[in-house]
Design an enzyme around this catalytic site. Structure first.
Site, PDB file in Angstrom:
ATOM      1  N   SER A 549      -3.941   8.306  11.991  1.00  0.00           N
ATOM      2  CA  SER A 549      -3.289   7.246  11.212  1.00  0.00           C
ATOM      3  C   SER A 549      -2.282   7.772  10.197  1.00  0.00           C
ATOM      4  O   SER A 549      -1.539   6.999   9.607  1.00  0.00           O
ATOM      5  CB  SER A 549      -4.348   6.408  10.486  1.00  0.00           C
ATOM      6  OG  SER A 549      -5.070   7.190   9.564  1.00  0.00           O
ATOM      7  N   LYS A 592      -7.657  -0.002   3.402  1.00  0.00           N
ATOM      8  CA  LYS A 592      -6.459   0.742   3.018  1.00  0.00           C
ATOM      9  C   LYS A 592      -5.573  -0.070   2.084  1.00  0.00           C
ATOM     10  O   LYS A 592      -5.012   0.472   1.112  1.00  0.00           O
ATOM     11  CB  LYS A 592      -5.686   1.157   4.272  1.00  0.00           C
ATOM     12  CG  LYS A 592      -6.388   2.244   5.082  1.00  0.00           C
ATOM     13  CD  LYS A 592      -5.650   2.562   6.367  1.00  0.00           C
ATOM     14  CE  LYS A 592      -6.354   3.678   7.139  1.00  0.00           C
ATOM     15  NZ  LYS A 592      -5.693   3.986   8.423  1.00  0.00           N
TER      16      LYS A 592
END
Length: 645
Positions: A549, A592
Site C-alpha cells: 500500500s 488510515k
C-alpha cells in the site's frame, strides 16, 4: 454250694466286692456326667433334650446300663441307639462319652471366649456409634461453624468493606448509553442486534479502551426493558476474559463450559465420592442462560475451546460424559442423572469483543455472529470523556487538562486512568497544604504523564508547508491508522545508467517490490531511467511496511527527489502502484483516514476502487479517489495531468 452263693451274691468274696465297687463307681461317674450335661445345657433344657431324643425314661432309670444308654443318646444326639451296653462294655462307652463331652466343653469354652470378644467389639462399636450420633446432633444444632471458621468469615466480611481504586473506576464508568462517547454508530448497530424478538450473537471489533464492555452491559439492560425481546428484567450478564480460559484435555476444570468432577479427583461431594458417583459442575454458559455471555478478547480464546463453544451455540445445551457414570445405579441423584442424560441448558447470546482484525478470527465463529465495529477516539472525544469523568468524580479540571491528556492517548480507559492518578496527586497535595480546592491542575497531570513515561500520540502536527522528497504515506496496525513518513534523496550517478537504488532492509520485501515498480513507472511517466541517479529511499523510523500500500507514496518521494518538485505536507496518500501506473485498492481505508486526521492532514488520496470504503463523516479532511499515477501527480503538484511518454 459255695460257688452258687457267690454267683448269687449271697456270700461275699474279694472278686464280688471288687465288682460291686466298680459298679458303684460307674454309677457315680454316670451321675457326674449327667451333672455336667445339666450344667452344659441347663436342667430344663436337658430334660427337653432328653425328651426329644427318647432318653428321658432311660435317664430316670435305676439300671446302670439304661442310664448309660440315655447318656449315649443325649451326648451323641442319636435317638436310634437301642443296645444297652453290657457291664464289660460300660467302661469303654463311658470313656467315649467323656471324650465327646470334653470336645463339647472345649468348643463351648472357645465359643464363649469368642462371644465375649464379639460382645466387647459390639459394645465398642456401639459406643462409637453413640458418639457419632451425639456429634452429628451437636453439628445439626450448632451448624458447621466453629471458632476458627467464624473468625475467617469475619475477616472476609471486613475485607469486603475495603475499596480502593476499583470503586473510583466504577464511579466514573458510564451508566447510560448517552455517556459513552464517540461510538454512536457502533451502539446503534449493537442495539439493533439485541433489541429484537430474535437477538443475534455479536462480535465487537475495536481498539482497546473505547467502551466495548460497558456498551454491551448497558445495551442488555436497555433490551431487557423492551417488551418484544426475550430477555427478562433480571437477565444475567456474565463477563469473562478470553485470555484466562484454557481447555483442559482431562475435562476436570472448564469454567466456561462446565466439567465433571470424577470420584477419584478432588471436587466431588464426599457422599458422592464415597459411592463413586461423578458430579457435573455447571459452567459460565449455563450461568448466562437467558442472558448475555460477554467474552472479552475472544480472539485469544483457545482454538479447541472455541470449537466446543460453537457446539454449545448450536445445541443451546452442554453435554456431560464420564466413564464413572452408571445410569442403572439407583444411588445416583436425580439432578446428576438429568445432567448426564439431558445436559445443562445454555441458551444465551454471545457477545465477543476483540482488538484483532476480523481476518484473524475463527471463520466458523464469525459465520455465526454479526459484526459491530467501534471506532478509535479522536482528541475532542477524549476531551469529552475527561470532562464527564471529572463531573462524576465531583471535581473541577483546570483549563487545558482535557487537551493535554488527549495528546497522549486515544483510549478512553487510559485517559480516565491518567485523570484518576492526577486526582490522587491532587488529594495528596491537599493533605500537605491543608487547603481543599477539588481542582485537578495541569501540573498534576504533567506529573502523572512523566511518572507513567507516556509519549504524545501525535508528536508533530503537519504544517502547511512544501518539501522536496518527503511524502506522507498511510499505514494501519489493528484498528489504528498512522502516518508513515517516506523520504528520498537523489543525485546524478557518476556514470549514466550505473546509479544505485537503496531502500530500508527492515521495511520488508513487498516494500522493495514497490520501489522497483516505482522505477518502472518513473521511466514510463518521465521518459528518464531512474538508474541514471543514485536514489536512497527511507521509511522514517525503520518500521516494517507490511503490504504494497506504500507504492504510490514511494513513487511520489522518488519523483519529487529527482525532479526537485516539492510536495504539500498536509497531503497523505495510500495505494498500490502497478508497473502500468494504475493505483490499485488496499485495505484499512477507514483506519488510515482516521490516522491522517489525527496527524493533522487535510487531504488524503485513496484508490478509486476503495471509494465504497470511505466513511460518510470525513469532517475536517478531504478525501479524493484516484485511479492512475497521472491523477496523483496532478493533485500532488497542483498541475495538469502529465502525458505519458
Amino acid at each position: 454250694m459255695k460257688k452258687l452263693l457267690e454267683k448269687l451274691h449271697l456270700i461275699p468274696n474279694s472278686t464280688l466286692h471288687q465288682k460291686l465297687e466298680n459298679e458303684e463307681a460307674y454309677r457315680r461317674q454316670v451321675t457326674a456326667l449327667f451333672g455336667i450335661l445339666s450344667n452344659l445345657y441347663g436342667a430344663d433344657k436337658l430334660v427337653l433334650r432328653a425328651g426329644k431324643l427318647e432318653a428321658l425314661h432311660l435317664m430316670r432309670s435305676s439300671d446302670l446300663g439304661e442310664r448309660v444308654l440315655g447318656l449315649q443318646r443325649i451326648v451323641f444326639e442319636n435317638p436310634n441307639l437301642s443296645d444297652i451296653p453290657r457291664k464289660d462294655q460300660i467302661p469303654v462307652v463311658l470313656q467315649e462319652i467323656e471324650d465327646a463331652l470334653a470336645d463339647m466343653l472345649a468348643r463351648r469354652s472357645v465359643e464363649q471366649e469368642i462371644e465375649a470378644k464379639v460382645s466387647d467389639k459390639m459394645q465398642e462399636r456401639h459406643e462409637e456409634y453413640l458418639q457419632e450420633i451425639r456429634t452429628q446432633l451437636i453439628k445439626e444444632k450448632s451448624g458447621p461453624e466453629n471458632a476458627q471458621t467464624l473468625k475467617k468469615y469475619a475477616k472476609l466480611e471486613k475485607l469486603e468493606h475495603i475499596h480502593l481504586s476499583r470503586s473510583t473506576l466504577e464511579l466514573i464508568r458510564p451508566k447510560a448509553l448517552s455517556e459513552i462517547v464517540g461510538q454512536e454508530k457502533g451502539i446503534r448497530s449493537l442495539i439493533s442486534k439485541l433489541a429484537s424478538p430474535f437477538p443475534q450473537h455479536v462480535i465487537i471489533y475495536g481498539p482497546p479502551g473505547v467502551g466495548k464492555t460497558t456498551a454491551a452491559r448497558i445495551v442488555l439492560q436497555e433490551a431487557a426493558r423492551l417488551a418484544n425481546t426475550p430477555f427478562a428484567s433480571d437477565a444475567p450478564f456474565v463477563e469473562v476474559d478470553g485470555t484466562t480460559l484454557r481447555w483442559d484435555p482431562r475435562d476436570i476444570t472448564n469454567p466456561l463450559l462446565g466439567s465433571v468432577h470424577d470420584p477419584i479427583y478432588q471436587g466431588a461431594r464426599r457422599d458422592l465420592a464415597d459411592t463413586a458417583i461423578p458430579e457435573p459442575k455447571l459452567g459460565l454458559v449455563t450461568e448466562a442462560h437467558g442472558g448475555v455471555l460477554f467474552i472479552d478478547e475472544i480472539g485469544e480464546l483457545d482454538p479447541i475451546l472455541q470449537n466446543k463453544l460453537l457446539k454449545v451455540l448450536e445445541d443451546k445445551r452442554v453435554q456431560f460424559d464420564s466413564p464413572y457414570y452408571d445410569p442403572d445405579d439407583k444411588n445416583v441423584p436425580k439432578y446428576i442423572k438429568k445432567l448426564f442424560e439431558e445436559g445443562a441448558p445454555a441458551d444465551f447470546i454471545l457477545i465477543g469483543a476483540t482488538t484483532r482484525d476480523p481476518s484473524e478470527i475463527n471463520p466458523a465463529l464469525r459465520s455465526r455472529c454479526t459484526e459491530v465495529f467501534f471506532e478509535p477516539l479522536v482528541p475532542n472525544q477524549v476531551e469529552e470523556i475527561i470532562r464527564g469523568a471529572g463531573e462524576r468524580l465531583g471535581v473541577s479540571v483546570e483549563a487545558g487538562v482535557p487537551e493535554l491528556i488527549a495528546r497522549y492517548t486515544i483510549e478512553g480507559r487510559k485517559a480516565v486512568n491518567v485523570l484518576v492518578d492526577a486526582y490522587g496527586l491532587m488529594k495528596y497535595r491537599e493533605s500537605k497544604t491543608g487547603e481543599e480546592t477539588d481542582l485537578i491542575c495541569l501540573q498534576d497531570v504533567e506529573d502523572v504523564l512523566q511518572m507513567s513515561r507516556l509519549h504524545p500520540y501525535i508528536r508533530e502536527k503537519k504544517q502547511a508547508r512544501w518539501e522536496v522528497g518527503r511524502v506522507n504515506g498511510l499505514g494501519v496496525a489493528g484498528f489504528l491508522g498512522s502516518v508513515i513518513e517516506i523520504e528520498a534523496v537523489a543525485f546524478p550517478a557518476p556514470e549514466r545508467g550505473k546509479g544505485r537504488l537503496r531502500f530500508n532492509d527492515t521495511a520488508g520485501s513487498m516494500a522493495k517490490d514497490s520501489v522497483f515498480n516505482a522505477a518502472a513507472v518513473f521511466r514510463r511517466v518521465t521518459g528518464q531511467d531512474l538508474s541514471d541517479f543514485d536514489v536512497h529511499i527511507n521509511a522514517v523510523g525503520g518500521g516494517r511496511i507490511d503490504g504494497p500500500s506504500a507504492g504510490v507514496a514511494i513513487f511520489l518521494a522518488a519523483f519529487s527527489a529527482v525532479t526537485g518538485k516539492p510536495i504539500p505536507q498536509t497531503l497523505a496518500v495510500t495505494g498500490e502502484i502497478s508497473i502500468q501506473g494504475r493505483v490499485k485498492p488496499v485495505g484499512g481505508i477507514v483506519e488510515k483516514i482516521f490516522g491522517a486526521r489525527q496527524a493533522g492532514m487535510t487531504h488524503v488520496l485513496v484508490p478509486e476502487e476503495n471509494a465504497s470504503d470511505v466513511p460518510n463523516d470525513t469532517i475536517g479532511i478531504q478525501v479524493t479517489t484516484v485511479s492512475t499515477i497521472e491523477e496523483v501527480l496532478a493533485i500532488a503538484f497542483q498541475q495538469e495531468p502529465l502525458k505519458v511518454c
